[in-house]
Design an enzyme around this catalytic site. Structure first.
Site, short mmCIF file in Angstrom:
data_model
loop_
_atom_site.label_atom_id
_atom_site.label_comp_id
_atom_site.label_asym_id
_atom_site.label_seq_id
_atom_site.Cartn_x
_atom_site.Cartn_y
_atom_site.Cartn_z
CD GLU A 1 -1.81 -2.39 1.29
OE1 GLU A 1 -0.57 -2.79 1.46
OE2 GLU A 1 -2.70 -3.39 0.78
CG HIS B 1 -12.05 -7.81 5.65
ND1 HIS B 1 -11.65 -8.63 6.38
CD2 HIS B 1 -11.30 -8.13 4.27
CE1 HIS B 1 -10.45 -9.47 5.92
NE2 HIS B 1 -10.39 -8.96 4.60
#
Lengths: 322, 460
Positions: A117, A187
């Site tokens: 990321e 999540h």
């Protein structure tokens, strides 16, 4: 012999079935009927579709994910420098947000990166420094944390520290965020407040498909780096008739979606729909009527709209998922 | 390349050593298999073969067919040991006395270019001395010198196109100087005055210049590396004929952003040069505590990149490798890693006293016996391009240039305090506008509490 109809119990938003999908299709192929029965198994909300503006031309039914896809398609059509990258975006992304874009625009414009990321964010900044447009995806907002350094120390400060000579204006970071049925700890994060308080970047969260398309196009074309969180629970469940044309919704402007006289409720994203149900409940049970204001842009936020309420109403409720 | 392996009985070893769990494998005399990929050698540049996996087409031969690796089977249990192969050699053109070792490697510069290189390196050295002393005198807040690394700056800058985009770390002042950044501008930025490009918002030495394609320096280490990769990708798509170069130190190469950058550059086929200044120290941390492998160059092949190690104190060698790397990056759209070995003669910064962690003798050795400026000077004397008279005249002139710019920068005021609030966004949002207004009112009310005579004024 007539087939028995099949009743499928739907808990939450996805239909669950004791048969496999194969069994379901076999039932349908035999000419049987399938009835989906909704049953609330936990607290949730009802998505009320937004009406398209009267001046909108052609409209098409889109869920939030499809609206995001449409916005990116328009961005790629209108800006030849625009590129989209992130993990798994080439085949369409884990939610389908980038579906068909690599096929339509080429692998050099919509491409996968390694799983990293901070690399994705750093490369996105670099594309923007070179004068091109980068729409980067973090697979889940939960995983934006490795990119925190690049976003906070670099993207947000690029213009300021260089005396307005270099910028990361062309950078937009997208990520699915917020709670979902089965996401659990990693999540379901809503990390928007980490970025809301950082000068130099803009933080935007839409409440539905019409909003998502217009706000995302504004983010992509904005002259500042933007972060755009998409409530993943709305990807399929929020469906509007979305204008197919190229349109933008201005950043930094909240929207009052409901008028009331007793309480002002402020929220963004999924919570708007929770609050709509809450307002309905309050009206039915307690006779309380509520304003509902959708901030849309968290940073910089529209204080005028929030503060511009009737003077006799001093109570405000802010709701956010955390 | 053929490798020799001693055959040994696996099952016998296992029976003997199973309970003791001794590291028997460390004794196995295996060396890493060097993959013979397509050769990079050509008459034009002088780099060695890259570690590239074989690119044979898929066949029915008994080979592993895993998507993750194209290799072959082995029945010998053998680790690739880091200690069992020589380090990547250090490419040089001149020895420490400035003598060309192999005439085929001599870049054969004309006098003008050699003199420009020398002038730039010595001007940088002089500016470093003046600004370091000025910090000690309390005139500027902070400074970082480039002592000992001038060769890495000038050698690489001379090999690039002036429009190639540079992402530096903080010790690459010479690149900007080579590209003609005015001395006045260096001084202005260090003084944080109203003519400095960043309006006094950053610490000294955080230079930047769009005109000279030098991205503004930021303090966090290695963050510039993945950014450089993104810019290189955009440049490739734009087809603008430029490459991107990013500089970083041996310490910064440990950051996660370095790994990200290497991997992205290779997988996305970016025209980028990674230039590592391995100067032996990251503040007080010596390289022995920074990494265990063979420096930074050895990581290149691990990522699928060509790599080379060069004597950073040999400005001609640095020039040659950078030129060759640029050609590869531009023509083949792939990244190249250069590790320039050098020594940080100065302290890390004015906030550091390196005698706390290294001996003065060690520093003195490098200053006296292996210095890029000294080596080039010896070369120039040998070739009759320079002499003591020219040296004296130039030292006097360069010092004068520096001191004139210095005096001018010191006289200037700082930027207006309200510049704190500008350039956060392209258009100032309401809440920053309000803060700016509150600050203006506060300063107007309490102006005697602030040294406002040293700052530019502002409109109400």
């Amino acid at each position: 012999m007539a087939s028995k109809g099949l009743r499928v119990l739907s808990t939450g938003l996805q239909p669950k079935c004791s048969l496999s999908y194969r069994g379901l299709f076999q039932q349908l192929a035999k000419g049987g009927t399938v009835t989906i029965v909704s049953k609330r198994s936990c607290s949730y909300f009802t998505y009320v579709p937004e009406e398209p503006p009267e001046t909108a031309g052609e409209v098409r039914q889109m869920n939030l994910c499809q609206a995001v896809n449409n916005a990116m398609e328009i961005a790629l059509q209108t800006d030849p420098t625009a590129v989209i990258f992130g993990e798994d975006v080439a085949f369409g992304g884990v939610f389908g947000a980038t579906r068909d874009l690599a096929t339509k625009f080429g692998k050099d414009r919509v491409f996968n990166t390694p799983i990293c990321e901070h690399g994705i964010a750093g490369a996105g900044i670099g594309v923007a420094i070179a004068g091109s447009t980068a729409v980067i995806e973090m697979q889940f907002a939960d995983y934006i944390m490795p990119a925190f350094d690049q976003i906070i120390n670099e993207a947000s400060r690029m213009r300021y520290r260089s005396g307005n000579t270099f910028t990361s204006a062309g950078l937009t970071i997208r990520a699915p965020s917020g709670g979902i049925n089965h996401g659990a700890i990693y999540h379901s994060s809503s990390p928007e407040t980490f970025f809301t308080h950082m000068p130099g970047i803009k933080m935007v969260i839409p409440r539905g498909p019409i909003q998502a398309k217009g706000l995302l196009l504004s983010c992509i074309r904005e002259n500042d780096p933007c972060i755009f969180f998409e409530p993943k629970i709305l990807y399929r469940s929020a469906v509007d008739m979305v204008p197919t044309e190229d349109y933008m919704i201005p950043l930094g402007k909240a929207e009052k979606i409901q008028d009331g006289s007793d309480l002002t409720m402020v929220a963004w994203g999924t919570q708007i729909h929770v609050l709509r149900d809450v307002a309905k409940l309050a009206a039915e049970k307690y006779g309380i009527t509520c304003d509902i204001i959708d901030l849309r842009t968290l940073n910089p936020w529209d204080m005028d709209t929030v503060a511009n309420v009737r003077r006799n109403r001093l109570k405000q409720l802010r709701s956010f998922s955390a | 390349m053929a490798t020799s392996r001693r055959v040994w009985s696996f099952s016998r070893r296992l029976k003997l050593h199973f309970s003791s769990l001794k590291p028997i494998y460390a004794a196995a005399p295996c060396v890493p298999v060097r993959f013979q990929g397509s050769s990079q050698q050509s008459g034009d540049h002088v780099i060695t073969d890259a570690f590239k996996p074989p690119k044979e087409a898929f066949t029915l031969e008994d080979r592993p067919h895993f998507p993750g690796s194209s290799s072959k089977w082995t029945e010998k249990l053998c680790f690739v040991e880091p200690t069992r192969y020589d380090g990547i050699p250090v490419y040089r053109v001149m020895d420490r006395d400035g003598q060309i070792m192999d005439s085929t490697q001599d870049p054969n510069f004309n006098e003008e270019t050699v003199v420009k290189m020398y002038h730039t390196m010595t001007l940088l050295n002089t500016m470093d001395r003046v600004l370091y002393d000025s910090q000690r005198q309390g005139r500027i807040s902070f400074y970082m010198t480039n002592y000992g690394e001038e060769g890495t700056h000038i050698g690489s800058a001379a090999a690039l196109d002036d429009k190639d985009l540079v992402f530096g770390q903080y010790r690459e002042t010479g690149i900007l100087m080579w590209r003609g950044f005015p001395i006045q501008q260096f001084m202005n930025q260090c003084y944080g005055n109203n003519a400095g490009g960043d309006k006094g918002r950053q610490m000294p030495v955080h230079y930047g210049c769009t005109e000279r394609c030098f991205v503004t320096i930021s303090s966090p280490l290695a963050t510039q590396m993945p950014q450089a990769v993104g810019s290189a990708y955009a440049y490739k798509r734009a087809g603008n004929g430029q490459v991107v170069i990013t500089y970083f130190g041996d310490g910064a190469s440990s950051e996660g952003d370095a790994h990200a950058a290497f991997n992205f550059a290779a997988t996305l086929d970016c025209p980028i040069i990674f230039f590592c200044r391995n100067n032996g120290y990251a503040i007080s941390t010596p390289t022995a505590e920074q990494y265990r492998g063979d420096g930074i160059a050895c990581r290149g092949p691990g990522y699928g990149m060509s790599a080379i190690r060069v004597d950073g104190n040999d400005v001609f060698a640095v020039y040659n490798v950078t030129k060759a790397a640029r050609e590869i990056a531009f023509k083949e759209n792939r990244p190249v890693l250069i590790e320039a070995m050098t020594y940080r003669i100065g302290h890390h910064s004015t906030s550091d006293d390196s005698s706390a962690y290294r001996s003065v003798d060690e520093v003195r050795y490098w200053d006296k016996h292996d210095h890029p400026i000294g080596r080039l000077r010896k070369y120039m004397f040998r070739k009759g391009l320079w002499d003591d008279d020219k040296e004296q005249a130039w030292m006097k002139k360069s010092k004068q240039t520096i001191l004139t710019a210095f005096a001018d920068a010191e006289k200037r005021k700082k930027s207006s305090p309200v510049e704190c609030f500008r350039d956060v966004y392209k258009e100032m949002p309401w809440h920053i506008e309000r803060q700016m207004q509150e600050t203006k009112e506060h300063l107007a009310k309490y102006r005697d509490q602030y040294p406002l005579d040293k700052f530019d004024s502002w409109d109400d």
